[in-house]
Design a protein around this motif. Sequence first.
Motif, PDB file in Angstrom:
ATOM      1  N   PRO A 134      35.802  37.553 -20.800  1.00 12.84           N
ATOM      2  CA  PRO A 134      36.966  38.117 -20.097  1.00 12.84           C
ATOM      3  C   PRO A 134      36.901  37.938 -18.585  1.00 12.84           C
ATOM      4  CG  PRO A 134      35.425  39.855 -20.659  1.00 12.84           C
ATOM      5  CD  PRO A 134      34.868  38.594 -21.263  1.00 12.84           C
ATOM      6  N   TRP A 135      35.708  37.645 -18.050  1.00 10.34           N
ATOM      7  CA  TRP A 135      35.564  37.637 -16.599  1.00 10.34           C
ATOM      8  C   TRP A 135      36.366  36.544 -15.890  1.00 10.34           C
ATOM      9  CZ3 TRP A 135      34.147  41.456 -13.651  1.00 10.34           C
ATOM     10  CH2 TRP A 135      33.383  42.486 -14.194  1.00 10.34           C
ATOM     11  N   PRO A 136      36.441  35.307 -16.407  1.00 12.11           N
ATOM     12  CA  PRO A 136      37.256  34.305 -15.702  1.00 12.11           C
ATOM     13  C   PRO A 136      38.689  34.755 -15.477  1.00 12.11           C
ATOM     14  CG  PRO A 136      35.879  33.228 -17.333  1.00 12.11           C
ATOM     15  CD  PRO A 136      35.713  34.704 -17.540  1.00 12.11           C
ATOM     16  N   ARG A 137      39.245  35.478 -16.467  1.00 16.01           N
ATOM     17  CA  ARG A 137      40.615  35.973 -16.336  1.00 16.01           C
ATOM     18  C   ARG A 137      40.703  36.991 -15.197  1.00 16.01           C
ATOM     19  NH1 ARG A 137      43.421  39.202 -20.674  1.00 16.01           N
ATOM     20  NH2 ARG A 137      41.382  39.174 -21.636  1.00 16.01           N
ATOM     21  N   LEU A 138      39.702  37.859 -15.091  1.00 12.68           N
ATOM     22  CA  LEU A 138      39.710  38.877 -14.043  1.00 12.68           C
ATOM     23  C   LEU A 138      39.468  38.270 -12.667  1.00 12.68           C
ATOM     24  CD1 LEU A 138      37.663  41.692 -15.792  1.00 12.68           C
ATOM     25  CD2 LEU A 138      39.994  41.932 -14.928  1.00 12.68           C
ATOM     26  N   LEU A 139      38.500  37.360 -12.598  1.00 15.07           N
ATOM     27  CA  LEU A 139      38.131  36.792 -11.303  1.00 15.07           C
ATOM     28  C   LEU A 139      39.211  35.871 -10.750  1.00 15.07           C
ATOM     29  CD1 LEU A 139      34.358  36.048 -11.951  1.00 15.07           C
ATOM     30  CD2 LEU A 139      35.439  38.124 -11.088  1.00 15.07           C
ATOM     31  N   ALA A 140      40.117  35.408 -11.620  1.00 15.97           N
ATOM     32  CA  ALA A 140      41.212  34.546 -11.159  1.00 15.97           C
ATOM     33  C   ALA A 140      42.343  35.349 -10.528  1.00 15.97           C
ATOM     34  CB  ALA A 140      41.753  33.719 -12.326  1.00 15.97           C
ATOM     35  N   LEU A 141      42.305  36.690 -10.682  1.00 22.23           N
ATOM     36  CA  LEU A 141      43.365  37.524 -10.099  1.00 22.23           C
ATOM     37  C   LEU A 141      43.315  37.444  -8.574  1.00 22.23           C
ATOM     38  CD1 LEU A 141      43.009  40.758 -12.270  1.00 22.23           C
ATOM     39  CD2 LEU A 141      44.839  39.071 -12.428  1.00 22.23           C
ATOM     40  N   LYS A 165      30.242  39.873  -9.478  1.00 24.59           N
ATOM     41  CA  LYS A 165      30.767  38.731 -10.239  1.00 24.59           C
ATOM     42  C   LYS A 165      31.675  37.846  -9.398  1.00 24.59           C
ATOM     43  CE  LYS A 165      30.677  38.086 -14.245  1.00 24.59           C
ATOM     44  NZ  LYS A 165      29.834  37.195 -15.068  1.00 24.59           N
ATOM     45  N   LEU A 166      32.266  38.402  -8.347  1.00 20.23           N
ATOM     46  CA  LEU A 166      33.229  37.644  -7.545  1.00 20.23           C
ATOM     47  C   LEU A 166      32.544  36.569  -6.710  1.00 20.23           C
ATOM     48  CD1 LEU A 166      35.541  40.491  -6.192  1.00 20.23           C
ATOM     49  CD2 LEU A 166      36.273  38.595  -7.642  1.00 20.23           C
ATOM     50  N   PRO A 167      33.250  35.461  -6.415  1.00 16.66           N
ATOM     51  CA  PRO A 167      32.733  34.500  -5.434  1.00 16.66           C
ATOM     52  C   PRO A 167      32.538  35.204  -4.093  1.00 16.66           C
ATOM     53  CG  PRO A 167      34.622  33.596  -6.613  1.00 16.66           C
ATOM     54  CD  PRO A 167      34.530  35.040  -6.992  1.00 16.66           C
ATOM     55  N   VAL A 168      31.585  34.728  -3.308  1.00 20.51           N
ATOM     56  CA  VAL A 168      31.197  35.410  -2.071  1.00 20.51           C
ATOM     57  C   VAL A 168      32.393  35.634  -1.142  1.00 20.51           C
ATOM     58  CG1 VAL A 168      29.829  35.205   0.034  1.00 20.51           C
ATOM     59  CG2 VAL A 168      28.824  34.597  -2.167  1.00 20.51           C
ATOM     60  N   ALA A 169      33.196  34.588  -0.907  1.00 21.34           N
ATOM     61  CA  ALA A 169      34.315  34.702   0.030  1.00 21.34           C
ATOM     62  C   ALA A 169      35.333  35.731  -0.451  1.00 21.34           C
ATOM     63  CB  ALA A 169      34.983  33.342   0.220  1.00 21.34           C
ATOM     64  N   LYS A 170      35.598  35.735  -1.761  1.00 25.98           N
ATOM     65  CA  LYS A 170      36.578  36.663  -2.312  1.00 25.98           C
ATOM     66  C   LYS A 170      36.045  38.096  -2.251  1.00 25.98           C
ATOM     67  CE  LYS A 170      40.027  36.352  -5.964  1.00 25.98           C
ATOM     68  NZ  LYS A 170      40.409  35.624  -7.200  1.00 25.98           N
ATOM     69  N   SER A 185      42.798  46.500 -19.160  1.00 25.45           N
ATOM     70  CA  SER A 185      43.572  47.391 -18.281  1.00 25.45           C
ATOM     71  C   SER A 185      44.259  46.671 -17.132  1.00 25.45           C
ATOM     72  CB  SER A 185      42.648  48.468 -17.700  1.00 25.45           C
ATOM     73  OG  SER A 185      42.084  49.249 -18.717  1.00 25.45           O
ATOM     74  N   TYR A 186      43.597  45.637 -16.594  1.00 19.66           N
ATOM     75  CA  TYR A 186      44.098  45.015 -15.369  1.00 19.66           C
ATOM     76  C   TYR A 186      44.374  43.509 -15.499  1.00 19.66           C
ATOM     77  CZ  TYR A 186      42.023  49.260 -13.350  1.00 19.66           C
ATOM     78  OH  TYR A 186      41.673  50.551 -13.070  1.00 19.66           O
ATOM     79  N   GLY A 187      43.863  42.899 -16.563  1.00 23.73           N
ATOM     80  CA  GLY A 187      43.899  41.437 -16.622  1.00 23.73           C
ATOM     81  C   GLY A 187      45.185  40.843 -17.120  1.00 23.73           C
ATOM     82  N   THR A 188      46.119  41.673 -17.564  1.00 21.81           N
ATOM     83  CA  THR A 188      47.389  41.158 -18.065  1.00 21.81           C
ATOM     84  C   THR A 188      48.484  41.412 -17.051  1.00 21.81           C
ATOM     85  OG1 THR A 188      46.717  41.634 -20.325  1.00 21.81           O
ATOM     86  CG2 THR A 188      49.058  41.248 -19.952  1.00 21.81           C
ATOM     87  N   THR A 189      49.093  40.347 -16.581  1.00 23.95           N
ATOM     88  CA  THR A 189      50.197  40.467 -15.625  1.00 23.95           C
ATOM     89  C   THR A 189      51.517  40.423 -16.378  1.00 23.95           C
ATOM     90  OG1 THR A 189      48.889  39.320 -13.957  1.00 23.95           O
ATOM     91  CG2 THR A 189      51.266  39.479 -13.576  1.00 23.95           C
TER      92      THR A 189
END
Length: 354
Positions: free
Chosen positions: A124-131, A154-159, A200-204
């Motif tokens: 599920p993480w790729p879906r969340l991290l793409a937000l 889990k997030l990329p450093v810049a994000k 909870s948060y990954g569906t737009t």
Amino acid sequence: MASGSPDAAGLERLLANAEALAASRRRKAAMIVQFALAEGQSLSLERLPREVQVALTRELAELRLVDRATLETVADEFATEVQHVALAAPRNLDEALRLLDGRLSDDAASLLREENARLSGADPWPRLLALPVADIKPIMESESVEVCAVVLSKLPVAKAAELLGLLPGEHARRITYAVSRTQAVTPVAVRRIGEALAESYGTTPAPAFADQAGRRLGAILNSSQAATRDEMLESLRSEDPAFAEEVRKAIFTFPDLPARLRREDIAKVIRLIDAADLTTALAAALAEGGAAQIAADYLLDNISQRMATGLREEIAERGKVKPADAEAAQGRVVAAVREAADRGEIMLESGEAE
């Protein structure tokens, strides 16, 4: 033996049912795979269930030598089975979604993708991290600091850095301290956290309107009278300057033609405009001067000389144009240009200054 190598798509369809194959049939499938690969066929075996791939690989490892008579018999059986296959349906929800891509409503497709992610056990993480960061911020504001620390890790450093900058100082400090306690978190726990957050948060939700608000309002004002359009824009500038600028960019009027319509598309578009509307619009623009005259000259200078001469003669005969008729005709000219762009017949420029 049947001439040529086995049909790859047919082979993949038959192998999809390999779980139910007896040992002898698995051995035959392995023979066909070996023969197909030797003939240079490309087989997408990774799409098969894992247990089928494992069983098939084990059979291949035990094949050793196969005599020609046996291979010919197996190949003939395979060819017969392929000929009897009339329809191959998608094997799972993921394939069904790819098959129906672009044919489902946005909300139905979104619901099915979420369901497929749960059923397939996808990470599920790729879906969340793409937000976008703005959509991750509510997670950091409502979840526990421990969960937020996992998200931040889990997030990329810049994000992650951008996200921290959006949080209140004290809350950001508590989350960063909690990161020190994530070392002992197990992969299973991280996955469960990701699944809960994704639900909870990954569906737009699919938007109710296809176009952005500024473009929609711009299209409405584009068809309004000039006085109404100017009044609404002025009011918007005092209430919401950023939105007013978005609307202004979406508005496309007759004087905007030189900035929006490419020279090579002018002759194509003019053929789509009613002749009386075109004559009226050009006559009014040439008489008005300024930006309107520049737009009229832009159209006339980028068509054939014969067509331009004919239009100028009709403009001379048209005489003075009433303001209401001029505005209506110029609006229909712009509408024809926009409709051609919406149909994909031409490409409009953004109108932004270089």
